[in-house]
Design a protein around this motif. Structure first.
Motif, short mmCIF file in Angstrom:
data_model
loop_
_atom_site.label_atom_id
_atom_site.label_comp_id
_atom_site.label_asym_id
_atom_site.label_seq_id
_atom_site.Cartn_x
_atom_site.Cartn_y
_atom_site.Cartn_z
N GLU A 156 -36.29 62.19 38.23
CA GLU A 156 -36.96 63.47 37.97
C GLU A 156 -37.85 63.84 39.15
OE1 GLU A 156 -39.01 63.54 34.25
OE2 GLU A 156 -37.22 63.06 33.07
N VAL A 157 -37.74 65.10 39.58
CA VAL A 157 -38.49 65.59 40.72
C VAL A 157 -39.17 66.90 40.34
CG1 VAL A 157 -38.38 66.30 43.14
CG2 VAL A 157 -36.79 64.57 42.28
N THR A 158 -40.43 67.04 40.72
CA THR A 158 -41.16 68.30 40.49
C THR A 158 -41.20 69.08 41.79
OG1 THR A 158 -42.53 67.33 38.75
CG2 THR A 158 -43.35 69.33 39.78
N VAL A 159 -40.73 70.32 41.75
CA VAL A 159 -40.63 71.15 42.95
C VAL A 159 -41.16 72.56 42.67
CG1 VAL A 159 -38.62 69.90 43.83
CG2 VAL A 159 -38.29 71.92 42.37
N THR A 160 -41.43 73.29 43.74
CA THR A 160 -41.83 74.69 43.60
C THR A 160 -40.58 75.57 43.63
OG1 THR A 160 -42.08 75.01 45.99
CG2 THR A 160 -44.02 74.23 44.77
N LEU A 161 -40.75 76.82 43.31
CA LEU A 161 -39.62 77.75 43.28
C LEU A 161 -38.98 77.89 44.66
CD1 LEU A 161 -38.23 79.53 41.16
CD2 LEU A 161 -39.69 81.43 41.90
N SER A 162 -39.80 77.82 45.72
CA SER A 162 -39.28 77.98 47.08
C SER A 162 -38.43 76.79 47.52
CB SER A 162 -40.44 78.19 48.07
OG SER A 162 -41.31 77.07 48.03
N ASP A 163 -38.55 75.65 46.81
CA ASP A 163 -37.75 74.45 47.17
C ASP A 163 -36.32 74.54 46.67
OD1 ASP A 163 -39.92 73.22 48.43
OD2 ASP A 163 -40.66 72.37 46.55
N ILE A 164 -36.05 75.49 45.80
CA ILE A 164 -34.69 75.63 45.25
C ILE A 164 -33.84 76.43 46.22
CG2 ILE A 164 -33.31 76.55 43.35
CD1 ILE A 164 -35.73 76.16 41.53
N ARG A 165 -32.70 75.87 46.56
CA ARG A 165 -31.81 76.52 47.52
C ARG A 165 -30.95 77.56 46.80
NH1 ARG A 165 -29.88 71.11 50.90
NH2 ARG A 165 -31.95 70.64 51.80
N LYS A 166 -30.81 78.70 47.43
CA LYS A 166 -30.01 79.77 46.85
C LYS A 166 -28.54 79.36 46.76
CE LYS A 166 -33.46 82.69 46.52
NZ LYS A 166 -33.96 83.14 45.22
N ASN A 207 -43.37 74.01 34.50
CA ASN A 207 -44.81 73.72 34.58
C ASN A 207 -45.51 75.00 35.00
OD1 ASN A 207 -44.13 70.83 34.25
ND2 ASN A 207 -43.42 71.01 36.36
N THR A 208 -45.64 75.92 34.04
CA THR A 208 -46.02 77.30 34.34
C THR A 208 -47.36 77.41 35.07
OG1 THR A 208 -44.89 77.91 32.29
CG2 THR A 208 -46.21 79.60 33.35
N LEU A 209 -48.38 76.74 34.59
CA LEU A 209 -49.71 76.88 35.18
C LEU A 209 -49.78 76.30 36.59
CD1 LEU A 209 -51.95 76.08 32.08
CD2 LEU A 209 -51.19 78.30 32.94
N CYS A 210 -48.87 75.40 36.93
CA CYS A 210 -48.82 74.82 38.29
C CYS A 210 -47.80 75.54 39.15
CB CYS A 210 -48.48 73.33 38.21
SG CYS A 210 -49.67 72.34 37.31
N SER A 211 -47.07 76.49 38.57
CA SER A 211 -46.00 77.22 39.27
C SER A 211 -44.95 76.28 39.84
CB SER A 211 -46.59 78.10 40.39
OG SER A 211 -47.43 79.08 39.84
N THR A 212 -44.62 75.25 39.07
CA THR A 212 -43.59 74.30 39.49
C THR A 212 -42.60 74.09 38.35
OG1 THR A 212 -44.87 72.37 38.73
CG2 THR A 212 -45.17 73.07 41.02
N ILE A 213 -41.44 73.49 38.71
CA ILE A 213 -40.45 73.13 37.70
C ILE A 213 -40.05 71.68 37.90
CG2 ILE A 213 -39.54 75.47 37.43
CD1 ILE A 213 -37.23 74.69 39.24
N THR A 214 -39.63 71.04 36.83
CA THR A 214 -39.17 69.66 36.91
C THR A 214 -37.65 69.64 36.84
OG1 THR A 214 -41.20 68.85 35.87
CG2 THR A 214 -39.32 67.36 35.89
N VAL A 215 -37.04 68.97 37.81
CA VAL A 215 -35.59 68.90 37.91
C VAL A 215 -35.13 67.45 37.73
CG1 VAL A 215 -33.58 69.29 39.40
CG2 VAL A 215 -35.52 70.88 39.48
#
Length: 258
Positions: free
Chosen positions: A248-258, A233-241
């Motif tokens: 299905e969950v929509t999260v930001t890049l910072s929510d992804i654990r390394k 979801n580029t314009l919202c700076s989020t991704i759907t997982v």
């Protein structure tokens, strides 16, 4: 060195040119483009520039040159109609689009489209006999046809190529996919039948925004558990997982654990 934007004609459209110091908006200038000498109108205030390789406007046009230029433009309709009549008489497989006198009446250009190679030698002879100047016929593609004829795009505005584009950029299906647009030919094609030029306008911005996104299909771990990326979801700076349990969950890049 100063430059400004000059409106030349339908095909050349508006281009940036190096100009003399004394020009202003509304002035007519004489310059050189790929097809030869031309006359154009200044449509923006001249600004200082360091750009190299710009076409050069050599001087302002005189009143006599302006009058002669528009007199030639008035003759283009007759030139078009005469050529179209001859094409019908000779039964040539070509569609005539536009007739254009070059500056100073040195040459008469005809633009046409055709699905096959056309032998127009007899046509050129007839045109030269009628107008008594150098004749040139140019076969163009469907994108140039749309630029000459004009029309409304899917957005409801006059198509970009007719309004302001002076060169066609490369547009690929990758640009459609990276912007998460539906692969529906009716929605992504212009009036020329090719991919819309505007698909390239925001492509670089999308790629820059997505440069740190995990690829679609990649396995990731978030607070809710493990899953795979199914959408950007580029314009919202989020991704759907999509989690392993199908949720299905929509999260930001910072929510992804390394």
């Amino acid at each position: 060195m100063k430059s400004c934007y000059i409106k030349i004609d339908i095909l050349t459209s508006v281009i940036e040119m190096e100009v003399p110091e004394d020009v202003k908006v509304g002035d007519y200038i004489i310059g050189e483009v790929d097809k030869g000498a031309c006359m154009g109108m200044v449509v923006s205030e001249p600004q200082e520039t360091t750009k190299e390789g710009l076409k050069k406007a050599t001087r302002k046009a005189t009143e006599g040159e302006i009058s002669e230029h528009f007199s030639l433009k008035d003759k283009e309709k007759y030139a078009f109609d005469f050529c179209k009549k001859k094409i019908l008489e000779m039964n040539l497989p070509m569609k005539l689009l536009y007739a254009e006198y070059l500056f100073g009446g040195t040459k008469l250009l005809y633009y046409f489209v055709s699905e096959s190679r056309v032998d127009f030698r007899e046509l050129v002879k007839e045109l030269a006999k009628e107008f008594k100047i150098r004749i040139e016929l140019r076969q163009v593609g469907v994108r140039d046809e749309a630029k000459i004829v004009g029309g409304l795009g899917n957005c409801g505005n006059v198509c970009c190529c007719r309004r302001f584009l002076n060169a066609f950029s490369i547009v690929s299906i990758k640009m459609v996919k990276e912007q998460s647009l539906a692969l529906n030919p009716a929605k992504i094609s212009g009036i020329c039948g090719r991919l819309m030029c505007c698909l390239a306008y925001e492509f670089d911005m999308y790629m820059n925004c997505k440069k740190d996104f995990p690829k679609v299909g990649k396995k990731v771990t978030i607070q809710q558990g493990e899953g795979k990326v199914i959408k950007h979801n580029t314009l919202c700076s989020t991704i759907t997982v999509e989690l392993n349990d199908g949720k299905e969950v929509t999260v930001t890049l910072s929510d992804i654990r390394k």
